[in-house]
Design a protein around this motif. Structure first.
Motif, short mmCIF file in Angstrom:
data_model
loop_
_atom_site.label_atom_id
_atom_site.label_comp_id
_atom_site.label_asym_id
_atom_site.label_seq_id
_atom_site.Cartn_x
_atom_site.Cartn_y
_atom_site.Cartn_z
N ILE A 149 0.84 -1.21 0.00
CA ILE A 149 0.00 0.00 0.00
C ILE A 149 0.87 1.25 0.00
O ILE A 149 0.58 2.23 -0.70
CB ILE A 149 -0.96 -0.02 1.20
CG1 ILE A 149 -2.01 -1.13 1.02
CG2 ILE A 149 -1.64 1.34 1.39
CD1 ILE A 149 -2.90 -1.35 2.22
N SER A 150 1.94 1.23 0.78
CA SER A 150 2.86 2.38 0.80
C SER A 150 3.48 2.60 -0.57
O SER A 150 3.62 3.75 -1.03
CB SER A 150 3.96 2.13 1.84
OG SER A 150 4.90 3.17 1.85
N GLU A 151 3.82 1.52 -1.27
CA GLU A 151 4.37 1.63 -2.63
C GLU A 151 3.34 2.20 -3.59
O GLU A 151 3.67 3.02 -4.46
CB GLU A 151 4.84 0.26 -3.11
CG GLU A 151 5.50 0.24 -4.48
CD GLU A 151 6.90 0.80 -4.49
OE1 GLU A 151 7.45 0.98 -5.59
OE2 GLU A 151 7.46 1.06 -3.40
N MET A 152 2.08 1.79 -3.44
CA MET A 152 1.02 2.35 -4.28
C MET A 152 0.92 3.86 -4.08
O MET A 152 0.86 4.62 -5.06
CB MET A 152 -0.32 1.70 -3.93
CG MET A 152 -0.49 0.28 -4.39
SD MET A 152 -2.09 -0.39 -3.84
CE MET A 152 -2.07 -1.99 -4.66
N ARG A 153 0.92 4.29 -2.83
CA ARG A 153 0.82 5.73 -2.54
C ARG A 153 2.00 6.49 -3.16
O ARG A 153 1.83 7.54 -3.78
CB ARG A 153 0.78 5.96 -1.03
CG ARG A 153 -0.56 5.68 -0.38
CD ARG A 153 -0.61 6.27 1.02
NE ARG A 153 -2.00 6.34 1.48
CZ ARG A 153 -2.55 5.48 2.31
NH1 ARG A 153 -1.84 4.45 2.77
NH2 ARG A 153 -3.81 5.62 2.69
N LYS A 154 3.20 5.94 -2.98
CA LYS A 154 4.39 6.62 -3.50
C LYS A 154 4.32 6.77 -5.01
O LYS A 154 4.61 7.86 -5.55
CB LYS A 154 5.63 5.81 -3.10
CG LYS A 154 6.95 6.43 -3.53
CD LYS A 154 8.13 5.58 -3.10
CE LYS A 154 8.27 4.36 -4.00
NZ LYS A 154 9.50 3.56 -3.68
N ARG A 155 3.91 5.72 -5.70
CA ARG A 155 3.86 5.76 -7.16
C ARG A 155 2.72 6.65 -7.66
O ARG A 155 2.86 7.32 -8.69
CB ARG A 155 3.74 4.35 -7.73
CG ARG A 155 5.02 3.53 -7.56
CD ARG A 155 4.92 2.14 -8.14
NE ARG A 155 6.19 1.42 -8.00
CZ ARG A 155 7.20 1.51 -8.85
NH1 ARG A 155 7.09 2.27 -9.93
NH2 ARG A 155 8.32 0.84 -8.65
N MET A 156 1.59 6.66 -6.95
CA MET A 156 0.49 7.54 -7.35
C MET A 156 0.88 9.01 -7.19
O MET A 156 0.60 9.84 -8.06
CB MET A 156 -0.75 7.23 -6.52
CG MET A 156 -1.38 5.87 -6.83
SD MET A 156 -1.95 5.71 -8.54
CE MET A 156 -3.40 6.78 -8.50
N GLU A 157 1.55 9.33 -6.10
CA GLU A 157 1.98 10.72 -5.89
C GLU A 157 3.01 11.13 -6.95
O GLU A 157 3.01 12.27 -7.42
CB GLU A 157 2.54 10.88 -4.48
CG GLU A 157 1.44 10.82 -3.40
CD GLU A 157 1.99 10.66 -2.00
OE1 GLU A 157 3.23 10.58 -1.86
OE2 GLU A 157 1.18 10.61 -1.05
N ALA A 158 3.86 10.18 -7.33
CA ALA A 158 4.85 10.48 -8.38
C ALA A 158 4.19 10.74 -9.72
O ALA A 158 4.75 11.45 -10.57
CB ALA A 158 5.85 9.32 -8.49
N GLU A 159 3.00 10.18 -9.93
CA GLU A 159 2.25 10.40 -11.17
C GLU A 159 1.39 11.66 -11.11
O GLU A 159 0.60 11.92 -12.02
CB GLU A 159 1.35 9.18 -11.46
CG GLU A 159 2.09 7.97 -11.99
CD GLU A 159 2.51 8.11 -13.46
OE1 GLU A 159 1.85 8.87 -14.20
OE2 GLU A 159 3.49 7.47 -13.85
#
Length: 596
Positions: A149-159
């Motif tokens: 979930i933390s990885e999902m958040r990080k990648r979404m914010e990067a997008e």
């Protein structure tokens, strides 16, 4: 020194030899080696071996401790001898010789084991979930879930996405399942609904001028549990984007989810460019709109080889029904009578009359077909079938005939069965794809009317012109699913942001303008005041975690799940309300009628 620990149970290394350490944790197990006691001490982080010898002042207490007692240990860090090093543990080069042991909490006899991973009745595991969660595999799964979930958040914010929260108490919405209703005390006789998804809110966020929204959203659906869906609640990576077409959403999300899979795939290959497969093609090739592409079996239409043939069962079906087709399910390496008979028996167990087949074997220099179908259609047609399917000596093909709409699910199940039985499925990879061009409407046989096939808020391809001019069941939608290894892991669409198109779509399933305005008033009003074209999707967090950790059941990746009967054995929920609670809500529970 800290009251409970100077280090956790995964920290000590050979470089700490000679130091004094304080550790606290659970007694994982105790071993008596000729008067020398070894205690494996466990906490959230790992294991450390504790040694208590008879000369130690801690030995007397060490003799009393049992599994899952919580203790504090003070001791000296020493190096293990070369023959006792445990290469499987980060702390395997050292052990702690106990000087003092304090019992912080004793444990009763355990209702289920923590050491090892034996199968245990699920109801016991769920009732004592706080113990079950101490088991290594489940504990690691839950930690991995948090990291994913933390990885999902990080990648979404990067997008360029921003996380916003949406309400939990809301209005009922037609998401395809039953709502959980919450009675209102302040407004007697009325009910909130827990959101099946933040669908309307995320669209309203776009209308409000925010551009890229996401959240890890809790969703609530009152539906029957399955292995790949928990009863009650689940979580999804929910998102929406403004001023986008379908390609924009797919282009933004493919690298996010591919990256999540690659990060946690543990070296397994992950599809680099997700194929986009139209719904109709997926059904024809795989018999499913969530195909497992690790299975190489691809079905084909072989009707021409059976039309007017000596196999009268299929020939008559094709002659008497304009919609009828014959599909072949090729099965590489399946060319034995024993396997074909097993598949036929399986089909009968599925309620089918059987499953026709041909298998090929080499006779001299020639590959010949065998089985009743081959005899009936003749050598030339049998060879034409083999050539079309690309089969060789030792291969087989199975056949289904009729209206594809009626047999497609069975054909898909037969494809899956053949692939798994013959070990054709490559289980050590993640195969992802998009399924696109879903039907906008479907026929509801129970109510004898058309209904929405997927998401009612999606834009029909062709817009209002398609709704006004095309045959309803032929209209496609801007809807798409992401599939991984036979599981739908995400679903979305380009939204219908035009009020008249929205009304027309709902009118076609029997809801008039007034009903649309009443039930979806927030969206309908919002669309009157400048709504951007927008679209999005939602990815199932629980399913993605289940796939990545290799679990077979969602209860293995969820902290406190309910059982298969939608009952929380740990908290005893649902439970009856007290008379006072019912009075405050102005509710009365009607007694259930007894069967006569």
């Amino acid at each position: 020194m800290h009251r409970y620990r100077s280090h956790n149970c995964a920290q000590l290394r050979k470089s700490n030899v000679g130091e004094t350490a304080r550790l606290s944790g659970w007694v994982h197990r105790v071993r008596d080696h000729g008067g020398l006691l070894f205690i494996d001490l466990r906490d959230h982080y790992g294991l450390t071996q504790i040694v208590a010898d008879p000369d130690s002042p801690a030995f007397k207490v060490a003799e009393t401790v049992r599994g899952e007692w919580v203790i504090r240990v003070d001791g000296d860090v020493k190096a293990r001898t070369a023959e006792t090093v445990n290469a499987n543990l980060p702390t395997g080069e050292i052990e702690v010789f106990a000087r003092e042991i304090e019992v912080l909490s004793a444990a009763k006899e355990l209702p289920l084991p923590v050491f090892g991973e034996p199968d245990y009745p699920e109801d016991i595991r769920l009732k004592y979930r706080f113990i079950d969660l101490r088991r290594d595999t489940l504990h690691r799964n839950i930690v991995q879930r948090t990291k994913i979930i933390s990885e999902m958040r990080k990648r979404m914010e990067a997008e360029g996405f921003t996380e916003f929260s949406t309400p939990i108490l809301t209005a009922s919405s037609p998401e395809g399942a039953r709502d959980f209703l919450v009675p209102s005390r302040i407004h007697p006789g009325t009910f909130y609904a827990l959101p099946q998804a933040p669908q309307q809110y995320k669209q309203l966020i776009m209308v409000s001028g925010f551009d890229r929204y996401f959240q890890i959203a809790p969703c609530f659906r009152d539906e029957d549990p399955r292995a790949d869906r928990l009863p009650g609640e689940f979580y999804q990576l929910d998102l929406e984007m403004s001023f986008v077409e379908q390609d924009d959403v797919l282009g933004a999300m493919e690298p996010v989810l591919r990256g999540v899979f690659e990060t946690f795939a543990d070296g397994k290959p992950v599809t680099q460019k997700f194929p986009r497969i139209p719904y109709d093609e997926a059904m024809r090739k795989y018999g499913s709109d969530k195909p497992d592409l690790r299975n190489p079996v691809v079905m084909q239409n072989v009707s021409d080889h059976f039309r007017g043939s000596g196999f009268k069962v299929f020939a008559n079906i094709l002659a008497n029904d304009a919609n009828a087709e014959v599909w072949a399910i090729p099965a590489k390496t399946g060319g034995s009578r024993a396997f074909c008979d097993r598949m036929n028996s399986w089909a009968q167990g599925e309620g089918q009359p059987g499953l026709g087949y041909v298998f090929w074997r080499k006779e001299g220099e020639k590959i010949e077909g065998a089985g009743p179908i081959a005899k009936n259609i003749g050598e030339e047609r049998t060879e034409a079938v083999r050539q079309q399917l690309g089969l060789e000596d030792g291969d087989a093909a199975f056949f289904v005939a009729g209206d594809p709409k009626k047999f497609v699910a069975f054909a898909g199940a037969a494809r899956t069965r053949a692939g798994e039985e013959l070990n054709l499925v490559d289980r050590d990879r993640f195969e992802l794809c998009w399924i696109v061009d879903f039907p906008f409407f479907e026929w509801n046989e129970d109510e004898k009317k058309i209904d929405f096939a997927h998401n009612p808020f999606s834009m029909p391809q062709g817009g209002i012109d398609a709704l006004n001019g095309q045959e309803p069941l032929g209209i496609k939608a801007f809807q798409y699913d992401m599939v991984c290894n036979g599981f739908e892991i995400a679903s979305g669409g380009i939204r219908n942001h035009l009020p008249e198109t929205m009304v027309k779509a709902f009118e076609m399933v029997g809801l008039n303008r007034e009903t649309v305005e009443e039930r979806f008033g927030g969206l309908y009003r919002a669309f009157q005041y400048g709504a951007p074209p927008h679209g999005g999707m939602a990815a199932g967090v629980d399913r993605i975690v289940m796939l990545l950790v290799g679990a077979k059941n969602l209860r293995e990746v969820t902290m406190f799940p309910m059982n298969q009967q939608a009952y929380d054995l740990l908290m005893n929920a649902p439970s009856e309300a007290t008379p006072q609670q019912l009075r405050e809500l102005q509710l009365r529970v009607a007694p259930q009628k007894k069967d006569a």
